[in-house]
Scaffold this motif. Sequence first.
Motif, PDB file in Angstrom:
ATOM      1  N   LYS A  84       0.815  -1.213   0.000  1.00  0.00           N
ATOM      2  CA  LYS A  84       0.000   0.000   0.000  1.00  0.00           C
ATOM      3  C   LYS A  84       0.850   1.265   0.000  1.00  0.00           C
ATOM      4  O   LYS A  84       0.522   2.261  -0.638  1.00  0.00           O
ATOM      5  CB  LYS A  84      -0.940   0.005   1.202  1.00  0.00           C
ATOM      6  CG  LYS A  84      -2.050  -1.037   1.087  1.00  0.00           C
ATOM      7  CD  LYS A  84      -3.047  -0.906   2.222  1.00  0.00           C
ATOM      8  CE  LYS A  84      -4.175  -1.911   2.048  1.00  0.00           C
ATOM      9  NZ  LYS A  84      -5.175  -1.807   3.145  1.00  0.00           N
ATOM     10  N   LYS A 128       4.734  -0.018   8.622  1.00  0.00           N
ATOM     11  CA  LYS A 128       3.520  -0.802   8.859  1.00  0.00           C
ATOM     12  C   LYS A 128       3.071  -1.537   7.597  1.00  0.00           C
ATOM     13  O   LYS A 128       2.500  -2.628   7.681  1.00  0.00           O
ATOM     14  CB  LYS A 128       2.390   0.087   9.376  1.00  0.00           C
ATOM     15  CG  LYS A 128       1.902   1.129   8.381  1.00  0.00           C
ATOM     16  CD  LYS A 128       0.739   1.951   8.955  1.00  0.00           C
ATOM     17  CE  LYS A 128       0.241   2.956   7.925  1.00  0.00           C
ATOM     18  NZ  LYS A 128      -0.903   3.751   8.446  1.00  0.00           N
ATOM     19  N   ASP A 129       3.345  -0.937   6.431  1.00  0.00           N
ATOM     20  CA  ASP A 129       2.932  -1.562   5.174  1.00  0.00           C
ATOM     21  C   ASP A 129       3.754  -2.818   4.884  1.00  0.00           C
ATOM     22  O   ASP A 129       3.215  -3.821   4.390  1.00  0.00           O
ATOM     23  CB  ASP A 129       3.064  -0.555   4.030  1.00  0.00           C
ATOM     24  CG  ASP A 129       2.205   0.677   4.254  1.00  0.00           C
ATOM     25  OD1 ASP A 129       0.973   0.536   4.283  1.00  0.00           O
ATOM     26  OD2 ASP A 129       2.764   1.777   4.445  1.00  0.00           O
ATOM     27  N   TYR A 130       5.035  -2.769   5.205  1.00  0.00           N
ATOM     28  CA  TYR A 130       5.868  -3.961   5.025  1.00  0.00           C
ATOM     29  C   TYR A 130       5.541  -5.026   6.062  1.00  0.00           C
ATOM     30  O   TYR A 130       5.544  -6.226   5.756  1.00  0.00           O
ATOM     31  CB  TYR A 130       7.353  -3.590   5.066  1.00  0.00           C
ATOM     32  CG  TYR A 130       7.865  -3.139   3.721  1.00  0.00           C
ATOM     33  CD1 TYR A 130       8.227  -4.059   2.745  1.00  0.00           C
ATOM     34  CD2 TYR A 130       7.946  -1.792   3.405  1.00  0.00           C
ATOM     35  CE1 TYR A 130       8.670  -3.660   1.496  1.00  0.00           C
ATOM     36  CE2 TYR A 130       8.386  -1.370   2.157  1.00  0.00           C
ATOM     37  CZ  TYR A 130       8.752  -2.316   1.204  1.00  0.00           C
ATOM     38  OH  TYR A 130       9.182  -1.908  -0.044  1.00  0.00           O
ATOM     39  N   GLN A 131       5.232  -4.600   7.275  1.00  0.00           N
ATOM     40  CA  GLN A 131       4.820  -5.562   8.299  1.00  0.00           C
ATOM     41  C   GLN A 131       3.543  -6.285   7.867  1.00  0.00           C
ATOM     42  O   GLN A 131       3.440  -7.510   7.997  1.00  0.00           O
ATOM     43  CB  GLN A 131       4.578  -4.848   9.630  1.00  0.00           C
ATOM     44  CG  GLN A 131       5.856  -4.452  10.345  1.00  0.00           C
ATOM     45  CD  GLN A 131       5.567  -3.762  11.665  1.00  0.00           C
ATOM     46  OE1 GLN A 131       4.842  -2.773  11.715  1.00  0.00           O
ATOM     47  NE2 GLN A 131       6.125  -4.283  12.728  1.00  0.00           N
ATOM     48  N   ASN A 132       2.590  -5.527   7.352  1.00  0.00           N
ATOM     49  CA  ASN A 132       1.344  -6.124   6.873  1.00  0.00           C
ATOM     50  C   ASN A 132       1.594  -7.068   5.711  1.00  0.00           C
ATOM     51  O   ASN A 132       0.989  -8.143   5.634  1.00  0.00           O
ATOM     52  CB  ASN A 132       0.352  -5.033   6.444  1.00  0.00           C
ATOM     53  CG  ASN A 132      -0.183  -4.229   7.619  1.00  0.00           C
ATOM     54  OD1 ASN A 132      -0.176  -4.693   8.751  1.00  0.00           O
ATOM     55  ND2 ASN A 132      -0.635  -3.014   7.347  1.00  0.00           N
ATOM     56  N   LEU A 133       2.489  -6.680   4.812  1.00  0.00           N
ATOM     57  CA  LEU A 133       2.782  -7.514   3.655  1.00  0.00           C
ATOM     58  C   LEU A 133       3.386  -8.850   4.080  1.00  0.00           C
ATOM     59  O   LEU A 133       2.995  -9.906   3.568  1.00  0.00           O
ATOM     60  CB  LEU A 133       3.727  -6.788   2.692  1.00  0.00           C
ATOM     61  CG  LEU A 133       4.175  -7.575   1.442  1.00  0.00           C
ATOM     62  CD1 LEU A 133       2.971  -8.142   0.687  1.00  0.00           C
ATOM     63  CD2 LEU A 133       5.011  -6.686   0.535  1.00  0.00           C
ATOM     64  N   GLY A 147       2.834 -10.428   6.722  1.00  0.00           N
ATOM     65  CA  GLY A 147       1.755 -11.234   7.275  1.00  0.00           C
ATOM     66  C   GLY A 147       0.788 -11.753   6.226  1.00  0.00           C
ATOM     67  O   GLY A 147       0.027 -12.689   6.485  1.00  0.00           O
ATOM     68  N   ASN A 148       0.821 -11.143   5.030  1.00  0.00           N
ATOM     69  CA  ASN A 148      -0.122 -11.514   3.964  1.00  0.00           C
ATOM     70  C   ASN A 148       0.482 -12.403   2.878  1.00  0.00           C
ATOM     71  O   ASN A 148      -0.229 -12.798   1.952  1.00  0.00           O
ATOM     72  CB  ASN A 148      -0.681 -10.247   3.301  1.00  0.00           C
ATOM     73  CG  ASN A 148      -1.582  -9.464   4.243  1.00  0.00           C
ATOM     74  OD1 ASN A 148      -2.223 -10.028   5.121  1.00  0.00           O
ATOM     75  ND2 ASN A 148      -1.615  -8.146   4.070  1.00  0.00           N
ATOM     76  N   LYS A 182       9.610  -9.197  11.011  1.00  0.00           N
ATOM     77  CA  LYS A 182       8.883  -8.014  11.474  1.00  0.00           C
ATOM     78  C   LYS A 182       9.726  -7.192  12.450  1.00  0.00           C
ATOM     79  O   LYS A 182       9.654  -5.966  12.460  1.00  0.00           O
ATOM     80  CB  LYS A 182       7.560  -8.433  12.118  1.00  0.00           C
ATOM     81  CG  LYS A 182       6.518  -8.902  11.105  1.00  0.00           C
ATOM     82  CD  LYS A 182       5.162  -9.102  11.764  1.00  0.00           C
ATOM     83  CE  LYS A 182       4.089  -9.393  10.725  1.00  0.00           C
ATOM     84  NZ  LYS A 182       2.742  -9.510  11.317  1.00  0.00           N
TER      85      LYS A 182
END
Length: 203
Positions: free
Chosen positions: A65, A70-75, A77-78, A151
Amino acid sequence: MIKTKLLISLAILFIASCSAQEKEIEKDLQSCIKQELKDLRPESTDFYKIMVEMEERMLEKEVLKDNKRKDYQNLFGNISPESEKIEEFYKENIEYLDNNFPFHLFLANDIIFNQCPYKVSSSNKEQQIYKQGELQNKIMESGFENLKLNKKLITNVRESDFQKIVYRAPVILLTLINIDRKFNPDREKIEEYKKDRHFLNKN
């Protein structure tokens, strides 16, 4: 009053000195990685240039995004075989990445994640680069896929530093390695990625 002003001046000078030293180490790290990789595989695209390009492609495909922590952390996890967006990105870009940068090559990853961070910061273990190198070494030893460590590598960097490509590039590469692991499950594991791999330098 004079004593207070003197202390403030000394504090400002100290902060400025630390900032200058940090910038010098960041510059040395980039130079080290570029030179070592050039010596290893002269025809490869510059590491930082290719990582910026791959990040832009992830943003275009909405796999990522934004380029904040936070965007890399979310990625991370996805990243799973069920993600159609990530799979599409992988299929469209893996061959291009393979042709332009040796991201499967152990020696290249050792230069980026371990050797150069150690070389430029081992004399000052309080530097952010050294601390990042310690984590990157652990990530390599665990096989690159330890979500908790991946992370942690992100959260241990200030947001302002994460916006510098020198700190973000290893995270981009780590993301690409993890995507490859999920969408190329039949690829033979490279021997050097095994957990009992012995590295030349340990931070």
